[in-house]
Design a protein around this motif. Structure first.
Motif, PDB file in Angstrom:
ATOM      1  N   THR A  26      51.083  15.330 -30.785  1.00 24.10           N
ATOM      2  CA  THR A  26      49.626  15.231 -30.532  1.00 24.10           C
ATOM      3  C   THR A  26      49.272  15.804 -29.161  1.00 24.10           C
TER       4      THR A  26
ATOM      5  N   MET B  38      50.664  18.218 -27.717  1.00 27.56           N
ATOM      6  CA  MET B  38      50.837  19.666 -27.700  1.00 27.56           C
ATOM      7  C   MET B  38      49.754  20.420 -28.473  1.00 27.56           C
ATOM      8  N   VAL B  39      49.373  19.898 -29.638  1.00 28.27           N
ATOM      9  CA  VAL B  39      48.486  20.687 -30.507  1.00 28.27           C
ATOM     10  C   VAL B  39      47.012  20.317 -30.309  1.00 28.27           C
ATOM     11  N   ASP B  40      46.147  21.227 -30.750  1.00 32.42           N
ATOM     12  CA  ASP B  40      44.699  20.985 -30.679  1.00 32.42           C
ATOM     13  C   ASP B  40      44.124  20.553 -32.018  1.00 32.42           C
TER      14      ASP B  40
END
Lengths: 208, 258
Positions: B195, B197-199
């Motif tokens: 969570t 790391m990603v958008d």
């Protein structure tokens, strides 16, 4: 007769079932311009990319003309859902700028929550606050309700009076619904918003 | 106004029947996925997830019927996963009435399939399911496993999550295969690492045994949605109890329309 426009980019089945559940009868799923010209009400669903959806409409011979004749000239009640609502704008700005239907002034641009914890797409249930709109008044007594959203872009209307309801995602407050005369559009998915969504569809069916 | 944390009950479906179904007297047919989905819908599920574990082609065929009958009676978003191999499978499931389709093994074998699906049906419909096992602790590392957690791939789970996002996934469904079925709680490190790391939104899955685990998935794992199966199936907790637990911990949940 109510026509759901099937141009290849909508969750047609879910929209159809929800409209029936909300009390619609005599619903037809079609992209035939001749049938659309005979419809009393029109629903335009839309899922996917702006360019593809708009391209889907333009790819069907006579569809755009039939829609304009019914909605802009004859004043038939129109409901756009998700990208079907965003297409009402002048343009959509995704990877490139795409011309929309231009029925309600404004443009569609990316959401800007400005908080890494708020992901894109906005996916899930968020509050919608009605703003002087007969459908929300009838459906929800103008109260704020949670409904289901899935989107990365939002409609920025040129005129505030076209905003029928608003929603806030982080730093971004955007149009959850738009309206202009006989034209109504919702960014969220009433067909996936359980009772709150069905009530709104019912109000749209009954108030025009 | 704020986006609410989603609580998602998941049903395992095999040959058109629910595996480990809800044990409730008021269900006419406890093995029917449609009945179970309707039950969760009435309890106010924020989404419903079907995971098809049919091995045979015939069993697979029944899934489409289950999905379309569910979409006829549930006006809540439906994610369907298991055995999705091609863009055609995406289209067929969406046409049957699914709102999102989860892809797992096929995406690991061919990550370009994520891109093809996103271009064809839109990113928002494309959920990439990541089944991972922890292979090191300091620093932690996770490896992707396929075929229901049986087959190691040698692929780093965190790197694959980044690739899935880059290729156009609209959401990640992250399951710890170490925790799945243990009732010990999510692998919080795994969820949090992804969570952060990603958008795109992340759904936490695997290991929920009590309501605190759902809370931790959000407060510690920062998941955007929490998925659980057995605590809801076996009637250990209702969806309302789950909503209340999150709310008591300061997490915003949906206000149900009655």
């Amino acid at each position: 007769m109510l026509a759901i426009i099937d141009y290849g980019f909508g969750n047609i089945r879910s929209v159809h079932k929800a409209l029936l559940e909300a009390g619609a009868n005599d619903v037809i799923i079609t992209h035939d311009p001749q049938i659309i010209k005979k419809a009393d009400k029109l629903v335009l669903p839309g899922v996917g990319a702006y360019a593809q959806c708009m391209g889907g409409i333009l790819a069907i011979d006579g569809l755009l003309e039939a829609l304009e004749e019914k909605v802009l000239k004859a004043g038939a009640p129109f409901l756009g859902i998700c990208v079907g609502m965003q297409l009402l704008a002048d343009v959509g700005v995704e990877f490139e700028t795409i011309k929309g239907l231009g029925w309600i002034s404004g443009k569609v641009t990316k959401l800007y929550p400005r908080n890494h914890d708020l992901k894109i797409p906005q996916m899930g249930w968020n509050e919608v606050k009605p703003n002087d709109c007969k459908y929300f008044e009838s459906a929800w007594d103008n109260e704020t309700k949670d409904v289901y959203f899935v989107h990365s872009y939002a409609f920025r209307t040129q005129n505030a009076e076209n905003i029928a309801a608003s929603c806030t995602y982080g730093a971004d407050t955007f149009a959850a619904a738009v309206q202009k005369d006989n034209i109504f559009g919702v960014q969220f998915h009433p067909e996936k918003s359980q009772k709150a969504g069905l009530k709104l569809l019912k109000a749209w069916l009954e108030n025009d | 106004m704020t986006l609410k944390t989603r609580i998602i009950p998941c049903l395992d479906v095999k040959d058109g029947r629910v595996v480990k179904g809800v044990q409730f007297e008021n269900l006419r047919d406890a093995g029917d996925p449609v009945e179970q989905a309707k039950f969760y819908d009435e309890q106010g599920a924020d989404e419903i997830c079907f995971l098809d574990i049919s091995a045979s082609h015939e069993g697979r065929g029944t899934l489409y019927d289950v999905v379309s009958r569910t979409a006829d009676v549930c006006f809540t978003p439906l994610t369907v996963g298991g055995g999705v191999r091609s863009v055609e499978d995406f289209r067929a499931l969406l046409l049957a009435g699914a709102d999102k389709v989860a892809i797992n093994t096929a995406a690991v074998k061919n990550p370009d399939l994520i891109r093809e699906a996103a271009l064809s049906v839109g990113s928002q419909c494309v959920v990439v399911a990541i089944d991972a096992r922890r292979i090191a602790n300091n620093p932690p590392k996770w490896e992707i496993f396929t075929h229901g957690g049986r087959n190691p791939t040698g692929i780093d789970a965190i790197e694959f999550a980044a690739l899935a996002e880059k290729n156009g996934a609209g959401e990640l469904l992250v399951t710890s295969m170490d925790k799945d079925g243990t009732k010990d709680g999510y692998d919080i490190d795994l969820i949090r690492t992804i969570t952060d790391m990603v958008d795109i939104p992340v759904v936490a899955s695997g290991g929920v045994g009590d309501l605190d685990h759902l809370v931790e998935g959000v407060t510690k794992g920062k998941a955007n949605a929490v998925l659980a199966a057995s605590i809801f199936h076996f009637g250990t907790h209702t969806l309302q109890e789950a909503r209340d637990a999150l709310k008591q911990n300061g997490i915003e949940v949906r206000n149900l329309e009655v």
